[in-house]
Design an enzyme around this catalytic site. Sequence first.
Site, short mmCIF file in Angstrom:
data_model
loop_
_atom_site.label_atom_id
_atom_site.label_comp_id
_atom_site.label_asym_id
_atom_site.label_seq_id
_atom_site.Cartn_x
_atom_site.Cartn_y
_atom_site.Cartn_z
N LYS A 142 175.37 70.62 -5.25
CA LYS A 142 175.79 70.88 -3.86
C LYS A 142 177.26 71.35 -3.86
O LYS A 142 177.53 72.50 -3.54
CB LYS A 142 175.58 69.65 -2.99
CG LYS A 142 174.09 69.34 -2.81
CD LYS A 142 173.85 67.89 -2.92
CE LYS A 142 172.43 67.41 -3.03
NZ LYS A 142 171.32 68.18 -2.62
N ASP B 255 176.51 56.76 -4.28
CA ASP B 255 175.88 58.05 -4.53
C ASP B 255 176.58 59.07 -3.63
O ASP B 255 176.40 59.06 -2.42
CB ASP B 255 174.38 57.96 -4.19
CG ASP B 255 173.67 59.32 -4.26
OD1 ASP B 255 174.31 60.32 -4.62
OD2 ASP B 255 172.46 59.36 -3.95
N TRP C 176 167.61 58.95 0.67
CA TRP C 176 168.19 58.81 -0.68
C TRP C 176 168.57 57.38 -0.97
O TRP C 176 168.37 56.90 -2.09
CB TRP C 176 169.36 59.78 -0.85
CG TRP C 176 168.87 61.19 -0.81
CD1 TRP C 176 169.13 62.13 0.14
CD2 TRP C 176 167.95 61.81 -1.73
NE1 TRP C 176 168.45 63.29 -0.14
CE2 TRP C 176 167.72 63.13 -1.27
CE3 TRP C 176 167.30 61.39 -2.89
CZ2 TRP C 176 166.86 64.03 -1.93
CZ3 TRP C 176 166.45 62.27 -3.55
CH2 TRP C 176 166.24 63.56 -3.08
C1 LIG Z 1 172.35 62.03 -1.56
C2 LIG Z 1 171.40 62.47 -2.64
N1 LIG Z 1 171.13 61.60 -3.65
C3 LIG Z 1 170.29 61.93 -4.63
C4 LIG Z 1 169.68 63.16 -4.69
C5 LIG Z 1 168.75 63.48 -5.82
O1 LIG Z 1 169.46 64.30 -6.69
P1 LIG Z 1 168.82 64.98 -7.98
O2 LIG Z 1 167.89 66.03 -7.52
O3 LIG Z 1 170.05 65.50 -8.69
O4 LIG Z 1 168.14 63.92 -8.76
C6 LIG Z 1 169.95 64.09 -3.70
C7 LIG Z 1 169.31 65.43 -3.73
O5 LIG Z 1 169.36 66.22 -2.83
C8 LIG Z 1 170.82 63.73 -2.65
O6 LIG Z 1 171.10 64.60 -1.66
#
Ligand SMILES: Cc1ncc(COP(=O)(O)O)c(C=O)c1O
Length: 358
Positions: free
Chosen positions: A195, A171, A102
């Site tokens: 989550k 994030d 991520w």
């Molecule tokens: C730490 C993290 N950042 C970003 C995301 C991406 O999120 P989204 O699907 O809401 O764009 C996720 C998705 O699992 C994640 O776990």
Amino acid sequence: MARAFNFCAGPAILPLEVLQQAQAELVDYQGTGMSIMEMSHRGKHYDAVHNEAIANIRELLNLSDDYAVLLLQGGASLQFAMVPMNFLPAGATADYVNAGSWGSAAVKQARLIGNVNLAADCEKDIPTRVPDASELKLTAGAAYLHLTSNETISGAQWKTFPKAPAPLFCDMSSDILSRPVDASQFSLIYAGAQKNLGPSGVTLVIVRKDLAAKTPKTVPAMLRYQTHIEADSLYNTPPCFSVYILALTTRWLKQYGLEKMFRRNREKAQLLYALIDASGFYRGTAKKECRSDMNVTFRLPTVELEERFCSEAAKAGMSQLKGHRSVGGVRASIYNAFPVEGVQALVAFMKDFEARNG
Ligand SMILES: Cc1ncc(COP(=O)(O)O)c(C=O)c1O
């Protein structure tokens, strides 16, 4: 009623009480003869839901008036782009920590907009980990430093956050509201809801108002934080149902408070880590000091055993344990709403599986 012990990494399990209340109110919301999804987002009923969700988040994180709480769309993935579009001007450099998939995804988007310095890059390290604060190579005068508090796929989590002269952006998609955090150390926090907060469709952004006020007017309105601050996240039609579940989930969370929720989360994770540490059969994938309380990742001796483990667990009522497709292995995601009984059931299953296959 059969509810699975649902270990999905996201969209993840929601509190049963929240689902039951939503069910009870679905067809006729508070005597209106319609659901919350079917009424104006500018009317008093939706307004109360919207304001409650924001107020609950403010209360849980003890946010001062310096911060705006925004309910946006596009997931955390859109934040990967919005953050640099708003805060990385031409000629400036942003520092990013890349400690997993991520973090890496955030870096890729930022590089489309401006200069990025990798303050640390341990994405490929085995065991998986987040860097030590002393490893960070920070840029003098950086626009901001971006972290991922919990790498959902690798199962590595920052336990304390580094200090930096630049504004700290984070994030927090996979551990938001799972533990007490001093929000004042951050200038911007974002998280997809699916989550710990509610269903997908709504994205939480917490941003310092003074920083957002300085963002360039050349950024299109929908992508500009200041637009949403000025419109109280009602610039366009919000994801009403997701916000409603967010309000219920944060109301549920307030009964515990973050300190108690953290202790509960830590106890759940420790049940699994204690078994993994005592076993020669299961192998944790993250470094001990930074292994996640939310996503417990581990391997078995062979891929065949991992497949059998996940399919037998599913038959025993423990679903979605398969690790992310990019890394394999097993991942037990045990967010706030995941019950301790489910972790105990998994521990018992793991012992039995080892006895039969070890
Ligand atoms: C730490 C993290 N950042 C970003 C995301 C991406 O999120 P989204 O699907 O809401 O764009 C996720 C998705 O699992 C994640 O776990």
